[in-house]
Each structure stands twice: as structure tokens, then as C-alpha cells.
Scaffold this active site. Structure first.
Site, short mmCIF file in Angstrom:
data_model
loop_
_atom_site.label_atom_id
_atom_site.label_comp_id
_atom_site.label_asym_id
_atom_site.label_seq_id
_atom_site.Cartn_x
_atom_site.Cartn_y
_atom_site.Cartn_z
N ASP A 1 0.85 -1.19 0.00
CA ASP A 1 0.00 0.00 0.00
C ASP A 1 0.89 1.25 0.00
O ASP A 1 2.07 1.17 0.36
CB ASP A 1 -0.89 -0.02 1.25
CG ASP A 1 -1.70 1.25 1.42
OD1 ASP A 1 -2.40 1.64 0.46
OD2 ASP A 1 -1.63 1.86 2.50
N ASP B 1 -0.48 5.12 0.75
CA ASP B 1 -0.87 6.15 1.72
C ASP B 1 -0.90 5.64 3.14
O ASP B 1 -1.56 4.64 3.44
CB ASP B 1 -2.23 6.73 1.34
CG ASP B 1 -2.17 7.48 0.02
OD1 ASP B 1 -1.49 8.52 -0.04
OD2 ASP B 1 -2.79 7.01 -0.96
#
Length: 411
Positions: A66, A68
Site C-alpha cells: 500500500d 498512503d
């Protein structure tokens, strides 16, 4: 399949002979950068098996990463803070702070894992971020999937990337709910720098989509503004008005103005914590451990390895979780990490509550310890049962239980 047995589809057409395929079949998205090109599930599984065998030969696992709050924090607007990167997409300004030790982690882990990026950001946003953290393309290549190719859903699924056999795949993310608490997940403490806003929060994006769907009137007003701009002959004025319209549309996304100054103290505190962040160093070590265990095992199953490590955290401890804002997250996370939630016949070991009065009442009722939710989070992010001393709200254990705890600690 309508007389066509070719494995590739472009929409409703065969990608080989061009025949229109009317009946639906089980198809798999063949590419990361679009969900319009598909292949049959059988073909996808065959390709996947071949690729997995090649990775096994290279002694590599797969890491789904991922962006953010996992390896960086992004905010709208500009910032004068050192160590930040600024860019513009569609006239919206972004400012990014990379998490400390990111390059170190990528250098170490890329030798053991093939890394795939999976983000709820847009394709344009993800590609710009990847240019910043991997300018040469040595870590990710074109293995990037965004919400634009996620088949219209705001959750993440390994089946979007891999059609079969997820035993050699590790996920690194700060959001277990987005993955529906998938067993392949390694949870990391969220990284905040500018504020506590996730610009690509799936729940926020969902609310935005629902809001936009019902704002026909606002859309008409926007089109009207655009028409007026196009009618103006002075290009300088037109450009300024265009900026005003775009600023208005970006404003709902969280573009910050001078009002941020009222939050300077909180932001300063967040930055102070962020500057000493060492989570990626810990994660790099943990991922190396998982890799070592995987290739030393006969069964070779990441889910089995992670499940065993997680369940040691709470190891059968019994919890009662009070009615608090993040109760669903707490309940699922405690259970995922080996705890039992509810009121077992054998009793309760911990009450979890952020309300002192409620914690006092429940701890007395169950004759147990009451701890703050932060203890749960710190145990989960540390992947171990940390000492709860500073997290205790109140202690109403019976004398026998208290003496047993002292004996456990000092013998």
C-alpha cells in the site's frame, strides 16, 4: 463460448479473432493498468502457476504494498516544510512526505520479494508517487494497480491481482478493513505527517461518490461556469476564473488554507513523532523473518506463518469491548490476533474502554483490568503483548488474580 475458444477478451470481443462473445464466463483481468482486457480463468491460473514456479526458483515471495499512510503521507495544498515533495495533477496541488527509512526497506526487501503496488489512489496519483520513490523502476516496474482499475469497488482483493494460490503473498497495509482482515496481511502503524487526513480513504471516497451522484444541480452550475469562462475573450481573466472553479471543486477534497494555522500545535506534535518513525526498519526485519520461515518450511504457506505469529499476541486472553467509536475495528483485530471477545463463561481478563467512568463500572462488574484501546493498537503494531502498565484505566482484579500476575512477572 459461441464457437470461440480463444482466452483473451477485449470487452465483449475476442482479442484474437474479433468474434463477439455474448455469454458471460469466468474471466480474469489480465493487466494492471486497465480492467477492460481479460483472459479466461483457466488461462490466468496457468500463467500464474508458471510465474509462481519462477519466483520459487529465485527464492522470492510476493509483497503487495500500500502507499498512503503505509510508506508516505500526502496532503492537498503546499507546504514549506523541508523534506517534502510537491506536484500538481489536474491543477490540484499535492505535498508528500516519505516515511523514514523507505529506501532502505525497499532495497532490502526487493531482494527477497517481488513488490506490487496496490492503492486506492488514482492511476495518475500512483504513477507520480512511484516516480518519486522508484524513479528507475527497479522496485515496482509496471506492477501498479489503482482504484481506476479496481473494477469499480473500493476494497482490495488479492483475487484482482492473482487468480489462484495466495500462499506466497504478503500484504503490507495500514488498513485491515479494506482487506476484510485478510490472513495474508501484515499491519503497519499508520504514518501521519501533515495532519490526520487520508486523502484516499475508501470510506471517504465512497461518500464523495454518493454525494456527487446526487448533485445534478451542482454539476449544471459547474457546466454553466465553464461556459461563461469559454465566452470570455480575455485569456488572462479566463484562466483566473478557471482556477477559481477548480479550486472550488478541489476544496471539497480537503485543500487547506490559512485556517490550518489554528491546528499548528497538533500538526507540530504529529511531525515530531513522525521524524522518529522507525516502523519500516521493524517491518523490513519482520518480512525477512517471514521469508526465512517460508523457505525453511515444508508446507510453505505465508498465511499459516502469519496466523501463528498473530495469535501469540493475545494468546487466548478474554476481552469485553465497550461501545466506543472504533469498536468494530477493535473486535475484529483482537480476534485476528488471538483474543476472545465477548463474555465467556470462564470470565473476562480485560475490559477495553476509552471512557473512565464506563471502564470503572465494567471492570468492577467483571473483576478484571480495564485498559485503553491504545494498548490493543500498540500490541498489534508491535506483534507482541506489550506491558500494559501505562495503559491501565483501573484494576479490579481479585486478590488471587493479582498475586498470580505478580508471580508470572517475577518468576
Amino acid at each position: 463460448m459461441g464457437g470461440c475458444n480463444h482466452p483473451i477478451r477485449l470487452g465483449t470481443l475476442c482479442g484474437v479473432c474479433g468474434m463477439e462473445i455474448q455469454e458471460e464466463s469466468h474471466l480474469f483481468c489480465a493487466l494492471y493498468n486497465t480492467d477492460n482486457v481479460k483472459i479466461t480463468h483457466e488461462e490466468a491460473v496457468a500463467i500464474h502457476k508458471e510465474k509462481m514456479e519462477a519466483l520459487e526458483m529465485q527464492m522470492k515471495l510476493i509483497l503487495v504494498l500500500d502507499l498512503d499512510q503505509t510508506v508516505l503521507h500526502t496532503t492537498y495544498g503546499t507546504s514549506s516544510l523541508e523534506g517534502t515533495v510537491k506536484f500538481v495533477i489536474d491543477r490540484c496541488r499535492y505535498c508528500v512526505k516519505l516515511r523514514p527509512n523507505l529506501d532502505y526497506m525497499l532495497r532490502r526487501i526487493s531482494k527477497l520479494y517481488e513488490i506490487h503496488v496496490y492503492t486506492m489512489g488514482t492511476r495518475a496519483y500512483a504513477e507520480r508517487i512511484v516516480e518519486i520513490i522508484d524513479p528507475s523502476g527497479k522496485y515496482f516496474d509496471d506492477r501498479i494497480i489503482t482504484r481506476d482499475e479496481n473494477q469499480g469497488v473500493l476494497v482490495k482483493r488479492l483475487s484482482r491481482l492473482f487468480p489462484h494460490d495466495h500462499r506466497n503473498i504478503v500484504i503490507l497495509d495500514d488498513r485491515p478493513d479494506v482487506w476484510d482482515y485478510c490472513e495474508n496481511l501484515v499491519l503497519i502503524r499508520p504514518f501521519w505527517y501533515f495532519n490526520r487526513v487520508d486523502i484516499n480513504d475508501p470510506l471517504r471516497l465512497k461518500r464523495k461518490i454518493e454525494k456527487e451522484a446526487g448533485e445534478n444541480k451542482a454539476l449544471e452550475e459547474f457546466v454553466s461556469k465553464r461556459k461563461k469562462i469559454e465566452d470570455i475573450r480575455n485569456p488572462e481573466i479566463a484562466s483566473r476564473l478557471d482556477d477559481m472553479v477548480l479550486e472550488s471543486s478541489c476544496g471539497s477534497e480537503g485543500v487547506e488554507d490559512d485556517s490550518r494555522s489554528t491546528e499548528e500545535k497538533e500538526v507540530s506534535e504529529v511531525q515530531s513523532v513522525a521524524s522518529g518513525d522507525s516502523e519500516l526498519l521493524k517491518v523490513a526485519g519482520f518480512l525477512r523473518k517471514v521469508h526465512r520461515k517460508y523457505f525453511a518450511s515444508k508446507q510453505r504457506n505465508v498465511k499459516r506463518i502469519l496466523r501463528k505469529i498473530r495469535r501469540r499476541v493475545f494468546g487466548g486472553d478474554r476481552f469485553f469491548v465497550a461501545e466506543i467509536a472504533n469498536r468494530a475495528w477493535l473486535v475484529k483485530t483482537i480476534e485476528m490476533y488471538g483474543g476472545i471477545v465477548g463474555i465467556p463463561e470462564s470470565g473476562v481478563d480485560f475490559v477495553v474502554s476509552s471512557c473512565e467512568r464506563e471502564a470503572e463500572y465494567l471492570a468492577q462488574k467483571f473483576e478484571c483490568l480495564a485498559v485503553s484501546p491504545k494498548w490493543i493498537a500498540d500490541c498489534v503494531y508491535s506483534l507482541k503483548r506489550v506491558e500494559y502498565g501505562k495503559y491501565v484505566v483501573c484494576d479490579h482484579r481479585t486478590k488471587d488474580e493479582y498475586e498470580e500476575e505478580l508471580e508470572r512477572l517475577f518468576t
